[in-house]
Design a protein around this motif. Structure first.
Motif, PDB file in Angstrom:
ATOM      1  N   SER A  19      40.325  34.782  34.081  1.00 55.35           N
ATOM      2  CA  SER A  19      40.167  33.769  34.446  1.00 55.35           C
ATOM      3  C   SER A  19      38.880  33.021  33.597  1.00 55.35           C
ATOM      4  O   SER A  19      39.237  31.343  34.154  1.00 55.35           O
ATOM      5  CB  SER A  19      40.009  34.040  35.812  1.00 55.35           C
TER       6      SER A  19
ATOM      7  N   SER B  16      47.556  21.538  34.345  1.00 55.33           N
ATOM      8  CA  SER B  16      48.242  22.071  32.902  1.00 55.33           C
ATOM      9  C   SER B  16      49.585  23.018  33.791  1.00 55.33           C
ATOM     10  O   SER B  16      50.493  22.436  32.357  1.00 55.33           O
ATOM     11  CB  SER B  16      47.621  22.988  32.084  1.00 55.33           C
ATOM     12  N   SER B  17      50.180  23.407  35.130  1.00 54.24           N
ATOM     13  CA  SER B  17      50.337  24.720  34.877  1.00 54.24           C
ATOM     14  C   SER B  17      52.272  23.501  35.415  1.00 54.24           C
ATOM     15  O   SER B  17      53.100  23.870  35.378  1.00 54.24           O
ATOM     16  CB  SER B  17      50.555  25.363  36.669  1.00 54.24           C
TER      17      SER B  17
ATOM     18  N   VAL C  78      42.928  23.397  34.646  1.00 48.18           N
ATOM     19  CA  VAL C  78      44.078  24.661  34.908  1.00 48.18           C
ATOM     20  C   VAL C  78      45.004  24.201  35.591  1.00 48.18           C
ATOM     21  O   VAL C  78      46.141  24.584  35.430  1.00 48.18           O
ATOM     22  CB  VAL C  78      42.903  25.846  34.781  1.00 48.18           C
TER      23      VAL C  78
ATOM     24  N   TYR D  95      46.656  28.121  29.056  1.00 48.00           N
ATOM     25  CA  TYR D  95      46.699  28.754  30.635  1.00 48.00           C
ATOM     26  C   TYR D  95      48.186  28.910  31.082  1.00 48.00           C
ATOM     27  O   TYR D  95      48.144  30.276  31.712  1.00 48.00           O
ATOM     28  CB  TYR D  95      46.742  26.837  31.398  1.00 48.00           C
TER      29      TYR D  95
ATOM     30  N   ALA E  54      39.867  30.766  30.688  1.00 46.48           N
ATOM     31  CA  ALA E  54      41.156  28.800  31.377  1.00 46.48           C
ATOM     32  C   ALA E  54      38.729  28.554  31.614  1.00 46.48           C
ATOM     33  O   ALA E  54      39.876  27.343  31.246  1.00 46.48           O
ATOM     34  CB  ALA E  54      41.616  30.045  31.850  1.00 46.48           C
ATOM     35  N   TYR E  55      38.840  29.099  32.117  1.00 44.28           N
ATOM     36  CA  TYR E  55      37.636  27.779  33.015  1.00 44.28           C
ATOM     37  C   TYR E  55      36.535  27.374  32.432  1.00 44.28           C
ATOM     38  O   TYR E  55      35.998  26.183  31.901  1.00 44.28           O
ATOM     39  CB  TYR E  55      37.234  28.678  34.558  1.00 44.28           C
TER      40      TYR E  55
ATOM     41  N   HIS F  10      42.099  25.957  26.305  1.00 48.63           N
ATOM     42  CA  HIS F  10      43.300  25.233  27.537  1.00 48.63           C
ATOM     43  C   HIS F  10      44.688  25.409  26.654  1.00 48.63           C
ATOM     44  O   HIS F  10      45.476  24.551  27.980  1.00 48.63           O
ATOM     45  CB  HIS F  10      42.576  23.960  27.609  1.00 48.63           C
TER      46      HIS F  10
ATOM     47  N   ASN G 250      38.862  24.900  30.536  1.00 48.10           N
ATOM     48  CA  ASN G 250      38.834  23.854  31.384  1.00 48.10           C
ATOM     49  C   ASN G 250      37.269  22.896  31.211  1.00 48.10           C
ATOM     50  O   ASN G 250      37.398  22.149  30.848  1.00 48.10           O
ATOM     51  CB  ASN G 250      39.234  24.197  33.111  1.00 48.10           C
TER      52      ASN G 250
END
Length: 500
Positions: free
Chosen positions: A318, A383-384, A380, A310, A321-322, A307, A325
């Motif tokens: 992906s 976090s952006s 995800v 991200y 990333a997940y 995490h 998460n």
């Protein structure tokens, strides 16, 4: 000799003068030295923390702000909290296993931690201004742009390497030695425990996390240091200077460092809570459930470090990333089992509301609140929006503050064994109240500032919306509560009286 050094130390020496009459010096003296030294670093961190809002509101040089925030974060995380934890855990391990906590290895732990922290401090005062997350290659870029000298980069990296050597190699090896090797000494055995006990399992689990996840980072850091000192050509270690390599090995360790410290302190909670049960059973609701919680925390936390990536460019695949998460949220299962175990133990047996236990439970509440905060940030999509804000910096600070409160409660229990002195209950309760108000207030203030887009490590709060300044003022106010709690805690040590 070491006992005499502690005794001669102004003010703090009076607080941690070791009781030699019990014959427990081998498990008391070095832990007392580490704890006492860590409090020196705490005082430094507190003063720097208060300096930052003063710089903001006084319109002082922003370079002073970045120097203060770099030193504040480094002093709080490593020579204070980690050394504080090392001192208490070495004492705990010695008393539970009947093994000495003294010797050359413990001396090396102390020298590397404090010598390295001092070198890093000198480098920062010499101009090096980096986050304790380093963000390589920014230290080198700063030198190339004339922000600080290359000499300060070498000095700072040397200090960091010494601190990490203490944390990743020396301390884990000492705990392993005390847990599995050497002859047990009956005169040092205070409360015999085995690895089936959650209080000991979590300790061993934690140091294995440090050793396993930290070794790749040390390979990279030692390689870079060899290049910086000219022992090998920079071309020979170019693989280690690739930003993607450094950042991955750094966050694999840095994330799991926090998880290891959390598992370590939760295991200390499991060990201490039964000692304060009202019916005298000295037993958790379920050791098996407590151990299961520790194993789930271990498995879910090890790979949730994804995490942190991200928002990198190029981003993570992906799937990873997940995965990060999912694992970030899955740590909540281990936390939920820990909550259940602790509450069920209290419900079944009742507790004696002593200040040490209240500090442990209050710290656990703050830790859970920050865990919810972290699960939000580990999403995800969220976090952006908040990854580069003070929300994330606040999460890091809040988990340190929560673990600190729990360890301070654990020390409250062990302090009479180390010093032969008793503490004042009224001052203890006052400390818990002040610290808890400050800790929860800071957590919420950091989160509010981050939600408003307030950047982390940003020296001009008035450059944004008025909410940034309000969040900054709130951080100062609750920081003062935290500071008052710290000084009340130390006041209690200073006023402690002999049990006899």
């Amino acid at each position: 000799m070491l006992t005499a050094t502690i005794r001669r130390t102004p003010v703090l020496g009076r607080m941690f003068d070791v009781d030699e009459s019990t014959g427990l010096s081998d498990i008391n003296t070095w832990p007392a030295m580490m704890i006492m030294t860590s409090l020196v670093w705490l005082i430094v961190a507190i003063l720097l923390g208060l300096l930052m809002p003063v710089i903001q509101f006084g319109g002082l040089d922003t370079n002073l702000f970045y120097t203060a925030i770099t030193l504040h974060g480094a002093a709080l995380a490593f020579p204070f909290l980690f050394q504080f934890m090392m001192g208490i855990s070495l004492h705990r391990s010695g008393g539970c296993m009947g093994k000495s906590a003294s010797g050359k290895l413990t001396t090396a732990i102390y020298i590397c931690m404090n010598g390295g922290a001092l070198l890093l401090t000198l480098a920062v005062l010499g101009g090096l201004k980096i986050s304790y997350t380093i963000m390589y290659p920014l230290p080198l870029v700063g030198a190339q742009m004339g922000q600080w000298s290359m000499g300060m980069v070498v000095l700072g990296f040397t200090g960091i390497a010494m601190v990490l050597t203490s944390m990743i190699f020396l301390y884990p090896i000492q705990i392993i030695r005390m847990s599995f090797f050497g002859e047990q000494r009956e005169e040092l055995l205070l409360s015999a425990r085995t690895l089936k006990d959650p209080g000991m399992l979590g300790m061993v689990m934690s140091i294995m996390i440090l050793l396993v996840t930290g070794t790749p980072l040390m390979v990279v850091i030692y390689s870079i240091l060899l290049g910086l000192y000219g022992f090998v050509s920079l071309e020979a270690i170019s693989w280690a200077t690739e930003p993607v390599v450094f950042q991955y090995v750094f966050y694999i360790f840095a994330h799991n460092l926090m998880e290891a410290m959390a598992i370590m302190v939760i295991s200390a909670v499991y060990a201490t809570l039964p000692l304060y049960l009202a019916d005298g059973t000295r037993k958790l609701y379920s050791d098996k459930l407590a151990n299961l919680a520790l194993w789930i925390l271990l498995v879910t936390s090890v790979t949730s470090f994804f995490h942190h990536f991200y928002t990198t460019n190029p981003g993570l695949p992906s799937a990873l990333a997940y995965h990060g998460n999912f694992m970030s949220w899955a740590t909540g299962i281990g936390a939920a089992l820990s909550i259940f175990t602790i509450l069920a133990t209290i419900w079944k047996h009742g507790i004696k509301p002593e200040p040490g236990l209240m500090a442990i439970l209050a710290g656990f509440v703050v830790y859970i609140m920050d865990g919810i905060n972290a699960m939000v940030a580990g999403n995800v999509a969220v976090s952006s929006h908040i990854h580069g804000t003070i929300w994330v910096g606040g999460h890091a600070m809040s988990v340190l503050i929560a673990m600190c409160l729990m360890w301070m409660g654990v020390l409250y229990h062990h302090y009479p064994v180390i010093t032969g002195k008793k503490l004042d209950k009224k001052l203890g309760n006052r400390f818990v109240t002040l610290y808890t108000i400050g800790a929860i207030g800071l957590l919420l203030s950091f989160a509010a500032g981050g939600a408003m887009g307030m950047p982390r490590r940003f020296a001009e709060w008035d450059a944004g919306p008025i909410g940034w300044t309000i969040a900054g003022v709130a951080i100062l106010v609750f920081g003062l509560f935290l500071m008052a709690g710290f000084f009340t805690y130390m006041q209690n040590f200073f006023k402690s009286r002999s049990i006899s």
